[in-house]
Write a protein that holds these residues in place. Structure first.
Motif, PDB file in Angstrom:
ATOM      1  N   ARG A  13     -37.861  -5.874  25.937  1.00  0.00           N
ATOM      2  CA  ARG A  13     -38.659  -4.755  26.438  1.00  0.00           C
ATOM      3  C   ARG A  13     -38.275  -3.501  25.657  1.00  0.00           C
ATOM      4  NH1 ARG A  13     -40.901  -8.400  27.774  1.00  0.00           N
ATOM      5  NH2 ARG A  13     -41.450  -9.123  29.836  1.00  0.00           N
ATOM      6  N   TYR A  14     -39.231  -2.577  25.498  1.00  0.00           N
ATOM      7  CA  TYR A  14     -38.985  -1.350  24.768  1.00  0.00           C
ATOM      8  C   TYR A  14     -38.669  -0.224  25.732  1.00  0.00           C
ATOM      9  CZ  TYR A  14     -39.396   2.292  21.285  1.00  0.00           C
ATOM     10  OH  TYR A  14     -39.125   3.335  20.447  1.00  0.00           O
ATOM     11  N   HIS A  15     -37.523   0.434  25.529  1.00  0.00           N
ATOM     12  CA  HIS A  15     -37.100   1.566  26.340  1.00  0.00           C
ATOM     13  C   HIS A  15     -37.625   2.839  25.673  1.00  0.00           C
ATOM     14  CE1 HIS A  15     -34.572   4.426  28.418  1.00  0.00           C
ATOM     15  NE2 HIS A  15     -34.235   3.467  29.251  1.00  0.00           N
ATOM     16  N   LYS A  16     -38.550   3.505  26.335  1.00  0.00           N
ATOM     17  CA  LYS A  16     -39.230   4.653  25.734  1.00  0.00           C
ATOM     18  C   LYS A  16     -38.298   5.825  25.454  1.00  0.00           C
ATOM     19  CE  LYS A  16     -42.193   5.127  28.937  1.00  0.00           C
ATOM     20  NZ  LYS A  16     -43.329   5.563  29.771  1.00  0.00           N
ATOM     21  N   GLU A  17     -37.407   6.124  26.381  1.00  0.00           N
ATOM     22  CA  GLU A  17     -36.515   7.274  26.215  1.00  0.00           C
ATOM     23  C   GLU A  17     -35.483   7.048  25.106  1.00  0.00           C
ATOM     24  OE1 GLU A  17     -37.022  10.147  27.871  1.00  0.00           O
ATOM     25  OE2 GLU A  17     -38.783   9.134  28.698  1.00  0.00           O
ATOM     26  N   MET A  18     -34.897   5.868  25.088  1.00  0.00           N
ATOM     27  CA  MET A  18     -33.855   5.548  24.104  1.00  0.00           C
ATOM     28  C   MET A  18     -34.442   5.089  22.769  1.00  0.00           C
ATOM     29  SD  MET A  18     -31.260   3.569  26.644  1.00  0.00           S
ATOM     30  CE  MET A  18     -30.000   3.348  25.416  1.00  0.00           C
ATOM     31  N   GLN A  19     -35.711   4.719  22.776  1.00  0.00           N
ATOM     32  CA  GLN A  19     -36.415   4.196  21.613  1.00  0.00           C
ATOM     33  C   GLN A  19     -35.670   2.995  21.013  1.00  0.00           C
ATOM     34  OE1 GLN A  19     -37.194   7.548  19.038  1.00  0.00           O
ATOM     35  NE2 GLN A  19     -38.782   8.303  20.399  1.00  0.00           N
ATOM     36  N   MET A  20     -35.330   2.047  21.905  1.00  0.00           N
ATOM     37  CA  MET A  20     -34.656   0.815  21.517  1.00  0.00           C
ATOM     38  C   MET A  20     -35.249  -0.344  22.298  1.00  0.00           C
ATOM     39  SD  MET A  20     -30.601   1.401  21.329  1.00  0.00           S
ATOM     40  CE  MET A  20     -29.914   2.974  20.926  1.00  0.00           C
ATOM     41  N   ASN A  50     -30.911  -1.692  18.063  1.00  0.00           N
ATOM     42  CA  ASN A  50     -31.179  -0.389  17.486  1.00  0.00           C
ATOM     43  C   ASN A  50     -31.919  -0.597  16.173  1.00  0.00           C
ATOM     44  OD1 ASN A  50     -31.020   2.069  16.049  1.00  0.00           O
ATOM     45  ND2 ASN A  50     -29.201   2.660  17.220  1.00  0.00           N
ATOM     46  N   MET A  51     -33.180  -0.193  16.129  1.00  0.00           N
ATOM     47  CA  MET A  51     -34.007  -0.399  14.935  1.00  0.00           C
ATOM     48  C   MET A  51     -33.548   0.456  13.755  1.00  0.00           C
ATOM     49  SD  MET A  51     -37.805  -0.690  16.613  1.00  0.00           S
ATOM     50  CE  MET A  51     -37.652   0.871  17.445  1.00  0.00           C
ATOM     51  N   ARG A  52     -32.895   1.581  14.035  1.00  0.00           N
ATOM     52  CA  ARG A  52     -32.436   2.459  12.954  1.00  0.00           C
ATOM     53  C   ARG A  52     -31.240   1.872  12.216  1.00  0.00           C
ATOM     54  NH1 ARG A  52     -33.162   6.382  17.258  1.00  0.00           N
ATOM     55  NH2 ARG A  52     -35.274   7.147  17.064  1.00  0.00           N
ATOM     56  N   THR A  53     -30.305   1.268  12.970  1.00  0.00           N
ATOM     57  CA  THR A  53     -29.099   0.711  12.354  1.00  0.00           C
ATOM     58  C   THR A  53     -29.195  -0.801  12.163  1.00  0.00           C
ATOM     59  OG1 THR A  53     -28.008   0.379  14.490  1.00  0.00           O
ATOM     60  CG2 THR A  53     -27.670   2.511  13.382  1.00  0.00           C
ATOM     61  N   TRP A  54     -30.234  -1.409  12.737  1.00  0.00           N
ATOM     62  CA  TRP A  54     -30.465  -2.855  12.657  1.00  0.00           C
ATOM     63  C   TRP A  54     -29.282  -3.634  13.253  1.00  0.00           C
ATOM     64  CZ3 TRP A  54     -35.318  -3.820  11.890  1.00  0.00           C
ATOM     65  CH2 TRP A  54     -35.747  -5.121  11.630  1.00  0.00           C
ATOM     66  N   GLN A  55     -28.756  -3.120  14.385  1.00  0.00           N
ATOM     67  CA  GLN A  55     -27.619  -3.754  15.043  1.00  0.00           C
ATOM     68  C   GLN A  55     -27.931  -4.005  16.511  1.00  0.00           C
ATOM     69  OE1 GLN A  55     -24.380  -1.023  14.390  1.00  0.00           O
ATOM     70  NE2 GLN A  55     -23.883  -1.939  12.419  1.00  0.00           N
TER      71      GLN A  55
END
Length: 97
Positions: A13-20, A50-55
């Protein structure tokens, strides 16, 4: 949007506030989340991507359903697997403690 639909089909699921993206931690001993706040949230162990760090990271978390993106729908009426509101794609999620 195809990738997002596939993630939802795999119980993410996508968390809108955390964007993860997040999913329930199903590893040994993680246990099922406990519904809190009168059915508006659940507390348990989750895996965040985390899509930014790919972790990916595992953490205890209180998930507020209103913070989950309910716009993305999976095939066959959601993520499948039955169970809590997170699997049904209801509502949204909450902040990290």
């Amino acid at each position: 949007e195809f990738a997002a639909t596939e993630l939802v089909n795999r119980n993410w699921r996508y968390h809108k506030e955390m964007q993860m993206w997040l999913t329930k931690d199903t590893s040994m001993g993680a246990g099922e989340p406990v519904v809190t706040d009168g059915g508006k949230a659940e507390r348990g162990s989750y895996v965040f991507f985390n899509m930014r760090t790919w972790q990916r990271a595992r953490t205890e978390f209180e998930l507020r359903y209103e913070d989950l993106d309910g716009h993305i729908q999976g095939g066959a009426g959601g993520a499948g697997g039955g169970g809590g509101a997170m699997e049904r794609g209801e509502g949204r999620g909450g902040g990290m403690n």
